[in-house]
Design an enzyme around this catalytic site. Sequence first.
Site, PDB file in Angstrom:
ATOM      1  N   ASP A  99      13.351  26.755  31.809  1.00 29.04           N
ATOM      2  CA  ASP A  99      12.110  27.096  33.003  1.00 29.04           C
ATOM      3  C   ASP A  99      13.170  27.116  34.510  1.00 29.04           C
ATOM      4  OD1 ASP A  99      10.145  27.258  31.652  1.00 29.04           O
ATOM      5  OD2 ASP A  99       9.300  25.602  32.822  1.00 29.04           O
ATOM      6  N   ASP A 100      12.362  27.242  35.425  1.00 26.29           N
ATOM      7  CA  ASP A 100      13.720  26.681  36.987  1.00 26.29           C
ATOM      8  C   ASP A 100      14.925  27.917  36.727  1.00 26.29           C
ATOM      9  OD1 ASP A 100      11.541  24.891  36.741  1.00 26.29           O
ATOM     10  OD2 ASP A 100      12.867  23.356  36.547  1.00 26.29           O
ATOM     11  N   HIS A 150       7.723  32.137  37.247  1.00 22.63           N
ATOM     12  CA  HIS A 150       7.365  31.013  37.440  1.00 22.63           C
ATOM     13  C   HIS A 150       7.029  30.138  39.225  1.00 22.63           C
ATOM     14  CE1 HIS A 150       7.392  27.085  35.492  1.00 22.63           C
ATOM     15  NE2 HIS A 150       8.682  26.496  36.311  1.00 22.63           N
ATOM     16  N   HIS A 251      15.422  23.863  29.555  1.00 21.28           N
ATOM     17  CA  HIS A 251      15.729  24.249  31.026  1.00 21.28           C
ATOM     18  C   HIS A 251      17.165  24.178  31.606  1.00 21.28           C
ATOM     19  CE1 HIS A 251      12.462  21.572  31.290  1.00 21.28           C
ATOM     20  NE2 HIS A 251      11.752  22.139  32.429  1.00 21.28           N
TER      21      HIS A 251
END
Length: 732
Positions: A99-100, A150, A251
Site C-alpha cells: 500500500d501507499d 488506493h 507497505h
Amino acid sequence: MAPPSHRRRAPRPDRRGALRRRVPLRLLLPLLVLVALAAMLMLRGYVHSEILADHRVQAPAPTTEVPKEILEGGPVIDARNGKATTLSVPDRRLVLTFDDGPDPTWTPKVLDVLKKHDAHAVFFVTGTMASRYPDLVQRMVDEGHELGLHTFNHPDLSLQSKKRIDWELSQNQLALTGAAGIRTSLFRPPYSSFSDAMDNESWPVTEYIGSRGYLTVVNNTDSEDWKRPGVDEIIRRATPENGKGAIVLMHDSGGDRSQTVTALDTFLPDLKKKGYEFDNLTEALDAPSAHSPVTGPELWKGKAWIFLVQASERITDVLVVGLAVIGTLVIARFVLMLLLSGAHARRVRRTDFRWGPPVTEPVTVLVPAYNEAKCIENTVNSLMASDHPIEVLVIDDGSTDGTARIVEAMGLPNVRVVRQLNAGKPAALNRGLANARHDIVVMMDGDTVFEPSTVRELVQPFGDPRVGAVAGNAKVGNKDSLIGAWQHIEYVMGFNLDRRMYDILRCMPTIPGAVGAFRKSALEPIGGMSDDTLAEDTDVTMALHRAGWRVVYAENARAWTEAPETVQQLWSQRYRWSYGTMQAIWKHRRALVDKGPSGRFGRVGLPFVSLFMIVAPLLAPLIDVFLLYGLVFGPTQQTILAWLGVLAIQAVCAAYAFRLDKERMTHLISLPLQQILYRQLMYVVLLQSWITALTGGRLRWQKLRRTGVVGAPVNGAVPGGQVYNDDRRPVA
C-alpha cells in the site's frame, strides 16, 4: 533629434481610448507567466501534500447493516452486480499487497526482491505517488505485477460524499492511465482491515464502489510492517496458519521500509520451500486480468496529467534552487550594504575628511523641463536660495503648458531659458551643456527642489581631480500618502544605502536625474548624454566609469522630488527605469573585458548591478511564492517564521538607513505592508521589462503627471515637513 520611441509626447486625444484598451494587455504576459509558475507550484504542492486527505479514522461503528456473509467471508468483496459476495485465496497461495506507493526509495528495492524470487504482487498505489513516479508504475506493469487503486489523496472514504469518492477514483485512474496506459478494477480503501471489521460506516462505501465496477480488496493477514516491529516479527505476522491462502498486507511507502525489504528476502524463499505460490490476485483467483488498456482521448488526458505533474516537479526544483540563490543574494547584499554603507558614513563624516580644496567657483544648473508648469516655479525658487554661486539654465523641451513663460515671468537674475522642439530629455541636457558657461554642471529634474546647501554639497567632491561625476541624495517630498511612504522607504533604504555601498566599491551605477553633477570636460569626450537608452543617467554614469573617471556619492546634497502618486504613474516610471537599466547594461556589456583602471567597473560594477538590480529582483518573488506555498501546504509555522526572519533583516537595514539619513522612523510602520503589496508591483514591472527586452519591444517615454506639491525649502523646513538644525538633527 531623438528617435520617436524616446520622445516625451502627450497622447493624442483621439488615441486615448486605444491607450486605455492597451493597458490590460501590457500586464497580460507577465501576469500569465506568474500565474503559470504559481499553478505549477500549486500542482506540485497538490501531489506532494495530503491537503485533501482526512485522517479522522472514527471508532468502529455498529455492524447491523453489514450482511453476515460479508463479515464472515473472504477478503475480496464483489458488490458489482447489486448482490455482494466474497472470495478467498486458495490454500498454499499468497497474494502480497503493498500500500501507499510507489516510493522512489523503497518500491525499487521491493521490486528487486520480488524479481529475484520470481514472485508477483499487487500494488495499491495512490494517485499522488503514481503521478510523481510514473516510471515505477510502468515498471510494476512491465514486470507482471498487478495494480489497484488506493484513492488519490488517501482520505477516510467513510467520511466523504459520493462526489468526493468518484473524484478520488477517477483521479487515481487518471494517474495510472498516464503512467502505464491501463485501468484497473481493484480497489483498497485507506485504513481498511479485515472483512469482519466492516461496519455501518464503511459498508455503504463498499457497496457504492462495487456499483462503480470495482472489486474491494481488504486482507486477512497483516504484517504490521508500518510499526517496524523487527524482521522476524514481520515474517511471523505475514505467515498464514496451516497452509491457508491469504492476502498479506505490507507497505512500500510511508516511511522507512528497510525491515519490509529484508523480511521479504527471507519470507519469499522460505515459504516457497513450503509449497506456497506468490501470485497476482486475479492469478490466484483464476479470474480475468484486472488491467484493461486505455486508448484514445482518455490515454492522452492521462499522459497530459503526468506531463504537467512532471513539469511542475522540475520547475519547482529550479525554483527551489532559485530560492536558495535569492536567499544567499539577499543576505549577502544586506550584509554588504550594512558594512560598506557604515564605512562610507564614517569616512565622509570624519572631521578631517576633505575631497580636496574647497570648490567655490560658480556652476551651471541644468533644468530640463517638459510640461512642468505646476512644478517649475518651486524648482527655480529653491535654486535661488542656494548658498553657492550658480547660473540656472531651464531647457524647455517643447512644453505646451507655458513652462518657459512661467520662468521668464519670474524675472530672476542668472536664470536663462532655452527653448527647443520636443526632442527628449537627453537632447535637452545636451542643449544645456552646449549653453553652460561653467565646467561643473549640476543636473536636476523640473519637479525637484533643492535645499540651500544642496549645490554646494554636491560639487565639493570635484576638489578631487579624479572625480568626474557626483550623485546626490534624492528624497521623496510627497511621502505622506501610502504610496509615497513606500517610495520613501525605497529611496532611503534601497537607493541611498546602495549608493554608499557602490561608492566604497568605486562602481556607482547611476547618477540620479533628480540630483547629480558632472564635469563638462568629462562629458564631452563621451558624447554627452546619450539617447540610446531610456535610462540616460545610468548610461552616462557607466560611460564615465569606462572613461576612467571616479563617480562618488554626496550624502548631504539632498534633493526633494515628487514621486508618483498613483499606481499607474509608478508603474510607468519604474517600467522605464528597469527597462532602461537593462538597455544600459547591454550597451556597456563590453566593460567586462575593459583593461586597466577603467576596467574596474566592468570587473566589479557591471556584475554587481546585473546581479542586484536585475537578476535578484527577478528571483525575489520566490520568497513570497514559497510563503504562499508553505501557508497552503505546510509546514505553516516554519514558513511564517522564515518569512518574518527575512522581514526582520529588511527592517534592520531600513532602520539603519533611516538612522544614517536622520529620517523619522515612523514611516517604517508601513514596511510590512510594503513588502506584501509594493514589492509585488515592482516584481511584475521588472518581469514586464524582461519580456519587453527579450521580445525586442520598444518602450515609449512615459511622462508623469505632476501636482506641484513639493515646495521650496523655507527657513530650514524641507518639503517632507521636518525642520532640521545645522547639524541635521531633527527639531522636535
